[in-house]
Design a protein around this motif. Sequence first.
Motif, PDB file in Angstrom:
ATOM      1  N   PRO A  14       1.106  -1.039   0.163  1.00  0.00           N
ATOM      2  CA  PRO A  14      -0.632   0.292  -0.349  1.00  0.00           C
ATOM      3  C   PRO A  14       0.524   1.343   0.132  1.00  0.00           C
ATOM      4  O   PRO A  14       1.814   1.522   0.339  1.00  0.00           O
ATOM      5  CB  PRO A  14      -0.750  -0.161   1.065  1.00  0.00           C
ATOM      6  CG  PRO A  14      -0.199  -1.045   2.091  1.00  0.00           C
ATOM      7  CD  PRO A  14       0.355  -2.287   1.328  1.00  0.00           C
ATOM      8  N   GLY A  15       0.356   2.269  -1.002  1.00  0.00           N
ATOM      9  CA  GLY A  15       0.756   3.426  -0.904  1.00  0.00           C
ATOM     10  C   GLY A  15       2.448   3.439  -1.705  1.00  0.00           C
ATOM     11  O   GLY A  15       2.513   3.991  -1.674  1.00  0.00           O
ATOM     12  N   ALA A  16       2.512   2.359  -2.320  1.00  0.00           N
ATOM     13  CA  ALA A  16       4.258   2.531  -2.612  1.00  0.00           C
ATOM     14  C   ALA A  16       4.345   3.301  -4.166  1.00  0.00           C
ATOM     15  O   ALA A  16       5.484   3.683  -4.065  1.00  0.00           O
ATOM     16  CB  ALA A  16       4.025   0.816  -3.676  1.00  0.00           C
ATOM     17  N   PHE A  17       3.240   3.629  -5.072  1.00  0.00           N
ATOM     18  CA  PHE A  17       2.892   4.890  -5.956  1.00  0.00           C
ATOM     19  C   PHE A  17       3.800   5.956  -5.459  1.00  0.00           C
ATOM     20  O   PHE A  17       4.481   6.421  -5.879  1.00  0.00           O
ATOM     21  CB  PHE A  17       1.924   4.869  -7.188  1.00  0.00           C
ATOM     22  CG  PHE A  17       2.626   5.507  -8.303  1.00  0.00           C
ATOM     23  CD1 PHE A  17       2.849   5.110  -8.723  1.00  0.00           C
ATOM     24  CD2 PHE A  17       1.872   7.061  -8.112  1.00  0.00           C
ATOM     25  CE1 PHE A  17       3.078   6.202 -10.385  1.00  0.00           C
ATOM     26  CE2 PHE A  17       1.213   7.715  -9.283  1.00  0.00           C
ATOM     27  CZ  PHE A  17       2.556   7.346 -10.196  1.00  0.00           C
ATOM     28  N   GLU A  18       2.772   6.289  -3.968  1.00  0.00           N
ATOM     29  CA  GLU A  18       3.422   7.590  -3.498  1.00  0.00           C
ATOM     30  C   GLU A  18       4.581   7.433  -3.043  1.00  0.00           C
ATOM     31  O   GLU A  18       5.598   8.562  -2.812  1.00  0.00           O
ATOM     32  CB  GLU A  18       2.118   8.016  -2.373  1.00  0.00           C
ATOM     33  CG  GLU A  18       1.045   8.190  -2.934  1.00  0.00           C
ATOM     34  CD  GLU A  18      -0.091   6.584  -3.524  1.00  0.00           C
ATOM     35  OE1 GLU A  18      -0.907   6.840  -4.292  1.00  0.00           O
ATOM     36  OE2 GLU A  18       0.617   6.005  -3.426  1.00  0.00           O
TER      37      GLU A  18
END
Length: 306
Positions: A14-18
């Motif tokens: 979760p939240g990898a792209f950001e």
Amino acid sequence: MSVFQSIKDEFRIPGAFENWSFYRKSLTDIVLCVEKNPEEGYPKGNDPDNKRSGSIAILGAGPCNDIDLGRISQRFKSIDLFDVDEDGLGVAVRRYGLERTSGVGAINVSLTGITEAATESFFNRLYMYLVENGRTVTEEDFINRSISELRLLEEKLYKSVKDFSEILPKGKYDLIVAAGLHSQLWSILSYSWHVLAGNVSEQILGGRPIDPEPFHDHIKELDDAFVPVLNEAILESAKQRVVLASEYDPQNPVEGAWQCIKDVRERYTSETIELRETTLRWPFFPEQKKEYTMLVQDIAKLSSYT
């Protein structure tokens, strides 16, 4: 949802792209030779000012959290994304708005020859062995059966460059990128085994842990043999450049990544390639305080290399 599917889902961070935004920019800068003189060891065809030309393959692309596919699409006319995770490829294409962009291909394929279905079958066969034999299973029984099932799986493994001929034809791409690929070749396979080993420990062995070393040693043997073959196939398919990014920790080598780093360095000393190495910080999973130093190996092929 099957147990195996739930295991797969645990690999989505979760939240990898950001969280990976700076790493993504830095890695993409290297791929596009930003602030580099393309005449200094880099083919002119990779000049970022030369819009929409040439071809690139991104291996293990997934949802492209670590490569800015938008910037890549502004530079390259032909883009092929490879991954065993079909859903991840779909996320990448949609995220960067490339559904209708010509020349973009999402190729759902295994780069080892061992498909996701074959990995799931490995898990299911080992699981059914435990169900059928229950509390009679000893630690030795479980380890021996695990290695036996793994050897059956190995029969599907690509063993020569020729086996890659349909996936990575010789001289097809100007540039090939593989970031974090080599450490993930057996990740779901290994993790699924650890899930079962944990169940054996808790439910059969009264909490005594299973020794993972025999299984890990076999995975290491796989990497020792397979990674050089994979790298050779990548180098043969790339006409000009290859960019590899691998987790770098000489004190605690990351399986798969370390074999890749060593193999590339050995090729460099034999004067078949020109090599530049750069390190980047990869904030892999900040919530769990997991991060890696990534060694980016930027390879320019010499004209004499075949």
